[in-house]
Design a protein around this motif. Structure first.
Motif: not given
Length: 273
Positions: A14-34
Motif C-alpha cells: 500500500n506504499n508509494f513505489f520508488l524509482i532511484a539510482g544514479p543519473c548515469a551508469i559510471e561503472g559496475e562497482e558504483m551501480a552495485l553499491r548504490i
C-alpha cells in the motif's frame, strides 16, 4: 497503481513505489553499491523499488560532458543489477532504434521529457511490451500528456507511467505545479514525481547545470501529500564527484531518513481516509 513488474507485485504494497539510482551508469562497482544500499532500505520500509540508471546521456550542455561508458557495457551493468538484487530496472532511450536494444536488459523504458512528443520514439518503446515511463515535458501542461499516453496505449501497450519533472519558470529555474499530478492521475496511469530533476537550474553560462538538492524533501513530501503513486530520486554516494547531474542529486546517506519520513506521511493520509 502498477499491477506488476518483473520481481515486484506492486499490489502487495500500500506504499508509494520508488524509482532511484544514479543519473548515469559510471561503472559496475558504483551501480552495485548504490543498488545494494537502496534495496536494504526499501526492503525494510516495504517500498517497491525500481533501480534507474542512464546507459547513455544524450542531452548534455557541452560537448565535453560525460556521456557514458559505452552502450553495451552500461546495459550489461543494468542487467547485472537486476540479476544480483532481483530488481526491475529502468533506463532512458533517445531514438526509436534504441528501444529494442535497451529492452533486452531493462524492464522500464523511460522517455526523456524533451522527447515526450516524439511519436516514433513512443511507438517503438510501446512495441517492446515493456513498461514505458514518460516524463512530462518542461514545456507542456499536465493535460497535454494524455496524448503521449494514448500514443503508447493505442500501439498495444497499456503499461504506461507518467513522471512530472517540473515546468520551466524563466530560463534558469523550474517550478512544480502539484495540480498536474492530480490531473495526470485522471488518465488512469501511475503518476510519479521526479524530486531531483524538478530542482535543476538549467542553462547556466558555464554549461554545467545547477540544482537545489536541499529542497528534495519539500518536493517529495508535497508529492506524497497530494497522492503521487511513486517518487523518482537520483542519488549517489558522492554527488560532488558524480559524472552527471551531481548538483541536484540526493546524497545516498540522506535517503533512508527521507524515505522514513515519507512513509509516515503516507500512513497518516491512509489513516485519515
Amino acid at each position: 497503481m502498477i499491477s506488476q513488474l518483473p520481481h515486484i507485485k506492486f499490489s502487495d504494497s500500500n506504499n508509494f513505489f520508488l524509482i532511484a539510482g544514479p543519473c548515469a551508469i559510471e561503472g559496475e562497482e558504483m551501480a552495485l553499491r548504490i543498488a545494494e544500499r537502496i534495496t536494504t532500505i526499501t526492503d525494510r520500509l516495504n517500498i517497491p523499488y525500481i533501480f534507474k540508471g542512464s546507459y547513455r546521456k544524450a542531452n548534455r550542455s557541452r560537448l565535453d560532458s560525460f556521456a557514458g561508458i559505452g552502450d553495451e557495457k552500461a546495459l550489461k551493468v543494468l542487467g547485472k543489477v537486476s540479476a544480483e538484487f532481483d530488481l526491475p530496472t529502468l533506463t532512458d532511450i533517445h531514438e526509436p532504434g534504441e528501444a529494442a536494444m535497451a529492452a533486452e536488459y531493462v524492464d522500464v523504458l523511460q522517455i526523456p521529457a524533451f522527447l515526450c512528443r516524439q511519436t516514433n520514439l513512443l511507438v517503438a518503446a510501446a512495441e517492446t511490451g515493456k513498461f514505458v515511463n514518460i516524463k512530462k515535458g518542461q514545456f507542456l501542461s499536465a493535460g497535454a500528456m494524455k496524448h503521449a499516453v494514448t500514443k503508447v496505449t493505442e500501439s498495444g501497450n497499456p503499461n504506461v507511467i507518467l513522471t512530472d519533472r517540473g515546468t520551466m519558470f524563466g530560463y534558469q529555474d523550474l517550478i512544480v505545479d502539484y495540480r498536474g499530478l492530480v490531473e495526470m492521475k485522471g488518465f488512469n496511469v501511475p503518476v510519479v514525481m521526479d524530486c531531483t530533476h524538478s530542482l535543476q537550474q538549467p542553462n547556466q553560462e558555464s554549461g554545467v547545470t545547477g540544482g537545489r538538492p536541499a529542497l528534495i524533501d519539500t518536493i517529495a513530501s508535497a508529492a506524497i501529500a497530494v497522492g503521487a503513486d511513486g517518487l523518482f530520486i537520483e542519488t549517489h554516494f558522492d554527488p560532488a564527484n558524480a559524472k552527471s547531474d551531481g548538483a541536484n542529486m540526493l546524497h545516498l546517506d540522506l535517503l533512508e531518513g527521507l524515505l522514513e519520513k515519507l512513509v509516515r506521511i503516507r500512513r497518516a493520509l491512509q489513516a485519515r481516509d
